[in-house]
Design an enzyme around this catalytic site. Structure first.
Site, PDB file in Angstrom:
ATOM      1  N   LYS A   1      79.539  30.054  16.566  1.00 17.29           N
ATOM      2  CA  LYS A   1      80.142  30.659  15.374  1.00 17.29           C
ATOM      3  C   LYS A   1      81.512  30.037  15.060  1.00 17.29           C
ATOM      4  O   LYS A   1      81.777  29.710  13.911  1.00 17.29           O
ATOM      5  CB  LYS A   1      80.339  32.177  15.568  1.00 17.29           C
ATOM      6  CG  LYS A   1      79.050  32.964  15.674  1.00 17.29           C
ATOM      7  CD  LYS A   1      79.305  34.461  15.673  1.00 17.29           C
ATOM      8  CE  LYS A   1      80.121  34.974  16.852  1.00 17.29           C
ATOM      9  NZ  LYS A   1      79.476  34.800  18.174  1.00 17.29           N
TER      10      LYS A   1
ATOM     11  N   ARG B   1      80.864  43.512  14.164  1.00 14.61           N
ATOM     12  CA  ARG B   1      80.009  43.470  15.347  1.00 14.61           C
ATOM     13  C   ARG B   1      79.296  44.792  15.577  1.00 14.61           C
ATOM     14  O   ARG B   1      78.554  44.914  16.552  1.00 14.61           O
ATOM     15  CB  ARG B   1      80.856  43.156  16.586  1.00 14.61           C
ATOM     16  CG  ARG B   1      80.859  41.680  16.977  1.00 14.61           C
ATOM     17  CD  ARG B   1      81.816  41.544  18.142  1.00 14.61           C
ATOM     18  NE  ARG B   1      81.541  40.441  19.003  1.00 14.61           N
ATOM     19  CZ  ARG B   1      82.339  39.366  19.101  1.00 14.61           C
ATOM     20  NH1 ARG B   1      83.380  39.223  18.341  1.00 14.61           N
ATOM     21  NH2 ARG B   1      82.048  38.431  19.978  1.00 14.61           N
TER      22      ARG B   1
ATOM     23  N   ARG C   1      82.011  25.927  28.529  1.00  7.33           N
ATOM     24  CA  ARG C   1      83.061  25.834  27.506  1.00  7.33           C
ATOM     25  C   ARG C   1      84.441  25.807  28.158  1.00  7.33           C
ATOM     26  O   ARG C   1      84.701  26.538  29.099  1.00  7.33           O
ATOM     27  CB  ARG C   1      82.949  27.040  26.576  1.00  7.33           C
ATOM     28  CG  ARG C   1      84.093  27.146  25.572  1.00  7.33           C
ATOM     29  CD  ARG C   1      83.723  27.991  24.402  1.00  7.33           C
ATOM     30  NE  ARG C   1      83.707  29.414  24.704  1.00  7.33           N
ATOM     31  CZ  ARG C   1      83.338  30.344  23.821  1.00  7.33           C
ATOM     32  NH1 ARG C   1      82.927  29.987  22.629  1.00  7.33           N
ATOM     33  NH2 ARG C   1      83.355  31.612  24.153  1.00  7.33           N
TER      34      ARG C   1
ATOM     35  N   ARG D   1      88.082  30.508  29.507  1.00  3.65           N
ATOM     36  CA  ARG D   1      88.462  31.862  29.102  1.00  3.65           C
ATOM     37  C   ARG D   1      88.053  32.846  30.189  1.00  3.65           C
ATOM     38  O   ARG D   1      87.002  32.696  30.791  1.00  3.65           O
ATOM     39  CB  ARG D   1      87.723  32.229  27.801  1.00  3.65           C
ATOM     40  CG  ARG D   1      88.505  31.946  26.548  1.00  3.65           C
ATOM     41  CD  ARG D   1      87.654  32.069  25.317  1.00  3.65           C
ATOM     42  NE  ARG D   1      86.954  33.347  25.187  1.00  3.65           N
ATOM     43  CZ  ARG D   1      86.210  33.680  24.123  1.00  3.65           C
ATOM     44  NH1 ARG D   1      86.084  32.837  23.118  1.00  3.65           N
ATOM     45  NH2 ARG D   1      85.593  34.839  24.058  1.00  3.65           N
TER      46      ARG D   1
ATOM     47  N   ARG E   1      78.610  40.589  27.694  1.00  2.00           N
ATOM     48  CA  ARG E   1      78.850  40.369  26.261  1.00  2.00           C
ATOM     49  C   ARG E   1      77.523  40.279  25.513  1.00  2.00           C
ATOM     50  O   ARG E   1      77.394  40.754  24.390  1.00  2.00           O
ATOM     51  CB  ARG E   1      79.684  39.099  26.062  1.00  2.00           C
ATOM     52  CG  ARG E   1      81.139  39.294  26.482  1.00  2.00           C
ATOM     53  CD  ARG E   1      81.867  37.979  26.695  1.00  2.00           C
ATOM     54  NE  ARG E   1      82.024  37.210  25.489  1.00  2.00           N
ATOM     55  CZ  ARG E   1      82.300  35.907  25.467  1.00  2.00           C
ATOM     56  NH1 ARG E   1      82.451  35.245  26.604  1.00  2.00           N
ATOM     57  NH2 ARG E   1      82.433  35.287  24.326  1.00  2.00           N
TER      58      ARG E   1
HETATM   59  P1  AMP Z   1      84.938  36.324  20.697  1.00  2.00           P
HETATM   60  O1  AMP Z   1      86.022  35.319  20.794  1.00  2.00           O
HETATM   61  O2  AMP Z   1      84.461  36.525  19.288  1.00  2.00           O
HETATM   62  O3  AMP Z   1      83.801  36.056  21.649  1.00  2.00           O
HETATM   63  O4  AMP Z   1      85.571  37.730  21.126  1.00  2.00           O
HETATM   64  C1  AMP Z   1      86.103  37.931  22.417  1.00  2.00           C
HETATM   65  C2  AMP Z   1      86.201  39.419  22.721  1.00  2.00           C
HETATM   66  O5  AMP Z   1      87.082  40.055  21.770  1.00  2.00           O
HETATM   67  C3  AMP Z   1      84.900  40.183  22.603  1.00  2.00           C
HETATM   68  O6  AMP Z   1      84.099  40.089  23.785  1.00  2.00           O
HETATM   69  C4  AMP Z   1      85.417  41.604  22.368  1.00  2.00           C
HETATM   70  O7  AMP Z   1      85.909  42.185  23.559  1.00  2.00           O
HETATM   71  C5  AMP Z   1      86.606  41.355  21.456  1.00  2.00           C
HETATM   72  N1  AMP Z   1      86.179  41.365  20.041  1.00  2.00           N
HETATM   73  C6  AMP Z   1      86.236  40.334  19.145  1.00  2.00           C
HETATM   74  N2  AMP Z   1      85.776  40.703  17.945  1.00  2.00           N
HETATM   75  C7  AMP Z   1      85.419  42.007  18.065  1.00  2.00           C
HETATM   76  C8  AMP Z   1      84.842  42.955  17.177  1.00  2.00           C
HETATM   77  N3  AMP Z   1      84.545  42.656  15.906  1.00  2.00           N
HETATM   78  N4  AMP Z   1      84.588  44.211  17.658  1.00  2.00           N
HETATM   79  C9  AMP Z   1      84.888  44.553  18.929  1.00  2.00           C
HETATM   80  N5  AMP Z   1      85.411  43.699  19.820  1.00  2.00           N
HETATM   81  C10 AMP Z   1      85.678  42.426  19.407  1.00  2.00           C
END
Ligand code: AMP
Length: 220
Positions: free
Chosen positions: A13, A88, A127, A160, A171
């Site tokens: 994404k 989400r 990654r 990360r 996740r």
């Molecule tokens: P990402 O970088 O998009 O994989 O997001 C990393 C983490 O941030 C996720 O595993 C969630 O803990 C939190 N997070 C990011 N976007 C959201 C969202 N829209 N709703 C809830 N948690 C989020």
């Protein structure tokens, strides 16, 4: 162009959102990046979000929605955006609809990046992310020129905290239970477009582009 990118962790994404943001000259808004920025600055929001992120859980809706509402109110998002990692959950999607409604706006499309689960896990555990600018690398398919250093800014590459296999599994679970229902939500509204997300970055980008041809906001 107002776009949402949907897909499990590891679907690409962030990579595709960055390309689409350039193509349509609209900001790339990634809620994960906004949270990580807050975590590194140790803001109240960051401290609150971190314990959820470390476990691979979603941050509570009201926290995310408040943050996105503020971000979308900024001038650069007036003519469009690419949302990456938001919404989400169904309540988040409803809140987004409400925020856009208030401005008499609506989404143009929701792209769902489709990738087999074991491929997603492989991509994520391989990654490495720049601790300076956030750019992502893949140890096998897209390594940096110099090991451990970002090509762009020279920053140190790190894994990360939530990219370990155990947290990635959690996740993915969150994705299946809370985010997957959004597919039906957006399909019902005629907005969902599937993009096969395996293969090279450029291949996926041209599939995304093809899918967006003829979509209302496609003026690029
Ligand atoms: P990402 O970088 O998009 O994989 O997001 C990393 C983490 O941030 C996720 O595993 C969630 O803990 C939190 N997070 C990011 N976007 C959201 C969202 N829209 N709703 C809830 N948690 C989020």
């Amino acid at each position: 162009m107002r776009l949402v990118l949907l897909g499990p962790p590891g679907a690409g994404k962030g990579t595709q959102a960055a390309q689409l943001s350039r193509r349509y000259s609209v900001p790339h808004i990634a809620t994960g990046d906004l949270f990580r920025d807050n975590v590194s600055k140790e803001t109240e929001l960051g401290l609150r979000a971190k314990r959820y992120m470390d476990r691979g859980d979603l941050v509570p809706d009201e926290v995310v929605i408040g943050m996105v509402r503020q971000r979308l109110a900024r001038d650069d998002a007036a003519d469009g955006f690419v949302l990456d990692g938001f919404p989400r959950t169904v309540p988040q999607a409803e809140a987004l609809e409400e925020i856009l409604d208030e401005r008499s706006r609506s989404l143009d499309a929701v792209l769902r990046l489709d990738v087999p689960e074991d491929e997603a896990v492989r991509r994520i555990t391989q990654r490495r992310t720049c601790s300076g600018c956030g750019r992502n690398y893949h140890l096998e398919t897209a390594p940096p020129d110099e090991e451990g250093r970002c090509d762009e800014c020279g920053g140190t590459l790190v894994q990360r905290d939530d990219d370990t296999e155990e947290v990635v599994r959690r996740r993915l679970e969150e994705y299946h239970t809370k985010t997957e229902p959004l597919e039906a939500y957006y399909r019902d509204r005629g907005l969902l477009r599937d993009v096969e997300a395996t293969g090279a970055i450029e291949e996926v980008a041209s599939r995304a582009q093809a899918v967006l041809e003829g979509v209302a906001g496609d003026a690029a």
